[in-house]
Structure formats: C-alpha cells, structure tokens
Design an enzyme around this catalytic site. Structure first.
Site, short mmCIF file in Angstrom:
data_model
loop_
_atom_site.label_atom_id
_atom_site.label_comp_id
_atom_site.label_asym_id
_atom_site.label_seq_id
_atom_site.Cartn_x
_atom_site.Cartn_y
_atom_site.Cartn_z
N SER A 202 0.85 -1.19 0.00
CA SER A 202 0.00 0.00 0.00
C SER A 202 0.88 1.24 0.00
CB SER A 202 -0.91 0.00 1.23
OG SER A 202 -1.77 1.13 1.22
N ALA A 203 0.58 2.19 -0.88
CA ALA A 203 1.46 3.34 -1.08
C ALA A 203 1.51 4.29 0.11
CB ALA A 203 1.02 4.11 -2.33
N CYS A 328 -8.22 0.72 13.80
CA CYS A 328 -7.98 0.80 12.36
C CYS A 328 -9.24 0.93 11.54
CB CYS A 328 -7.21 -0.44 11.90
SG CYS A 328 -6.83 -0.42 10.15
#
Length: 389
Positions: A202-203, A328
């Site tokens: 994930s970037a 989260c």
C-alpha cells in the site's frame, strides 16, 4: 493543560505523510490529460507513466515489472490474494483452506474470498510470533491451500519469521501470501528468500498517496484469479481505468523507500530514546513484543490504569496524534484482537497505545510527546508513576 502551538503526528502506521517529491510528481501528472488505454499520444504518455511506476514498485520487492498489478489499496490487494482459485501454468488450481495467523490485519481476518468454514487460524505466542510448529502440523498431509501471514504487525511492529513460514508452506505444497503493507520501506522484501507466491503493498505507508496499492507475484504463471473483472487493464488482472496520478505517486514513493537506510537508523534511534523515556516516566509501562524483532518505527505500550480511549482524547486536546492499536477499521477504541491473541489481559489491552514514527519524525516530535505524557498520566491516574513495573 496548555494547548500546543504545533501539532505532532505519531501515527505513521495508519498513514504517513506524503513526500515532497511524490507530491510534485503527482501534481505534474494531474495537470495532464489522457486515459492509459487510449492509443493516441496523451494515452501513450499516461501508459508510460504507469509502466515506469510499475518498474519502481517491482524493484521494491526485487521482482520483474510484469509481476506488479495495481489495486485501489492494501485491502483490495489482500482480497485479490486471498482467492481459493489460482492459475498455475495456465491451469486452474483450487485451494482447499486458508491458513492465517491470529494477528492479521482486518482485511485478512475476513478471509477474502474463502468461506468462513474454510479458514484455519494459527495461534501466536506471547510475543505475537506465529507458532511455526503448529503451522507445520496443520499443513502436513493437508490438501493444497493458501498460507497468509503479515511480514510485520501493524499494531505491535512484531516481525514474523516469513522465510521459515514460506519454507514450511512450500515443503507441504501450499501457496504463500505475505501482507507486506507495513514492512515495505522498513525491512527488505525478498520474495525469493521468503518463498512467497504473492505479496501485497500500500502506497500511503511509504510516503505515497492514499487509495493505491499493489499485488506482486513471484511468477506471473502462478497468480490468483482476478477480483475486479470487466476490463483488460493491468493485463486483464484488474479491470477499471487506472488512477495514473496515484500510481505515479506510488512509484515515486517506492524509489525513496529503497533509499531509506540512514532514515531507518534515525527512526530506530528515536524509538530507542522514546522507549527508555517511557519506562523512566512510568516504571510500570509494558511494551508489547519487546523481546522479539520489531519494526524500527513502532512502539505499542500500555500503562496499567490509563485507558487508551481517555488518553487518546487527552493527547488530541494537546494536538498530539497517536493511536490505539485497535482503531484501524472502525475509528473506535476496542480490545485489540492482536493483544488478545498474545494472551494480554483485557484490562491491560484496553490501555494499549501505539506510537509509529515516519520518514519526517523529528527529535522535537518525540520531545513534545514526552513533555505531554507525564501530565496525562498524572491527570488520569496520579498513582501510576509511582507503581513498580
């Protein structure tokens, strides 16, 4: 309490700051026009940007360019990997079970495309490390399935023995997925050594934009069935018009993540100072996973009698952003399934806070946090600082 003038951000495992070079690259792309599937010059320029980014992301994993398929983020990438149907040398392979650890990210806990009845949960020890011998026993003589384990935990930073897990999966004829979302840019990703068939990324964990991730396969001849169908994009592995700006930003972030050796040492030094100070301020502080290898940037800790939910509010009022390791998916503080799996008592687990450092975390940020923390302790539980560990 007095209000801080400058905010402090210590929640980089949730999403780190966009790097300046990434921002500049994305702005340049956003000023362009063109669909990467078009054959005219504008489309070819967009296609070129995507392929260049694909090369950079592949290098992050030490793989060939064609191994990378872009997705909308880590969750979609995990959903793609967690497929009971794979292609192997052009023939479909039907996987019997999903074997996952008890401390996986919520996007893996759901099991992806595996039915609930087809999921097997492997326990972890008190440090949060997967119990390898139990995994081996479960895999032995079982029909081919998929083993899914995160390289590093998003809450505690605990690093799993992925090479040993991969060897166990391979020896018993199973496929192996590694969720490397938190590991990328922090530890070396070596799919060959890990013997992993697929990793997911994930970037926005490495200084790239939100909303873009990737699957990376070790061999394009062995890959999961597509999750997103309906178009020929990404070599028919993920339908839908590509987000050129986000993909380009991901590629730019991957380049910088490959060059973070000195940065990682700096972050580790800051975490070491932080944890020593936490214990000095309050001897009863518990640091989860401290006896095993952890990411250089992650500290999950608790002070008995200081509820995380109340502490988070107090920190936020001081303009300090930290998290509870369990906040989260819902945005609410609840008992962490990770700490529960590690055998932590519920009363202590409810006090767990996570500090995660990033590429732009400074000594002043740590000093600011440490200035605020004793005041919060004294406000919420004045006796805590005088209790022995």
């Amino acid at each position: 309490m007095s209000r801080r003038s400058d905010p402090i951000y210590l929640d980089h495992n949730a999403g780190t700051s966009l790097r300046a070079g990434v921002r500049e690259t994305m702005i340049e792309v956003l000023n362009d026009t063109g669909n990467a599937s078009s054959v005219h010059a504008h489309g070819r320029r967009a296609r070129g940007r995507i392929e260049e980014a694909r090369e950079h992301v592949a290098r992050l994993c030490g793989e060939k360019t064609r191994a990378v398929t872009f997705a909308s983020g880590g969750t979609e990438a995990n959903m793609t990997a967690l497929s009971p149907v794979w292609q192997d040398q052009g023939a479909p392979v039907y996987l019997d079970k999903l074997y996952r650890s008890a401390v996986e990210h919520s996007s893996v806990l759901t099991g992806g495309r595996f039915a609930v009845a087809d999921q097997v949960v492997i326990p972890v020890d008190c440090d949060g490390v997967l119990q390898l011998q139990e995994l081996k026993e479960v895999l032995k003589d079982a029909e081919p399935g998929l083993v899914s384990v995160m390289a590093a935990n998003n809450e505690t930073g605990v690093i799993q023995p992925v090479a040993e897990i991969g060897a166990a999966a391979r020896e018993c004829g199973h496929f192996f997925h590694v969720d490397a979302v938190q590991a990328a840019g922090r530890i070396k990703i070596d799919m060959e050594a890990w013997q992993s068939d697929i990793v997911t990324l994930s970037a926005h964990k490495i200084g790239g934009p939100q909303g873009i991730g990737a699957t990376v396969v070790r061999s394009t001849a062995r890959a999961p069935s597509p999750l997103m169908i309906g178009g020929g994009q990404e070599n028919w592995r993920r339908g839908g018009t590509e987000n050129v700006a986000a993909i380009t930003g991901f590629g730019a972030a991957a380049i910088e993540a490959l060059e973070e050796t000195s940065e990682t040492r700096h972050v580790l030094d800051l975490k070491t100072q932080l944890e020593a100070a936490l214990r000095s301020i309050c001897p009863s502080t518990v640091i989860f996973g401290e006896n095993v290898d952890r990411l250089a940037n992650t500290c999950c800790f608790a002070v008995p009698g200081i509820p995380a939910e109340t502490a988070l509010i107090a920190f936020d009022l001081e303009r300090v952003s930290v998290s509870s390791g369990s906040a989260c998916s819902s945005g609410k503080v609840s008992v962490s399934h990770v700490l529960t799996a590690m055998g932590v008592e519920e009363s202590l687990a409810r006090c767990a806070l996570r500090i995660s450092l990033g590429w732009n975390t400074s000594s002043a940020d740590i000093a600011g946090f440490l200035d605020v923390w004793p005041k919060i302790i004294d406000r919420l539980n004045p006796d805590a600082r005088h209790e022995a560990a």
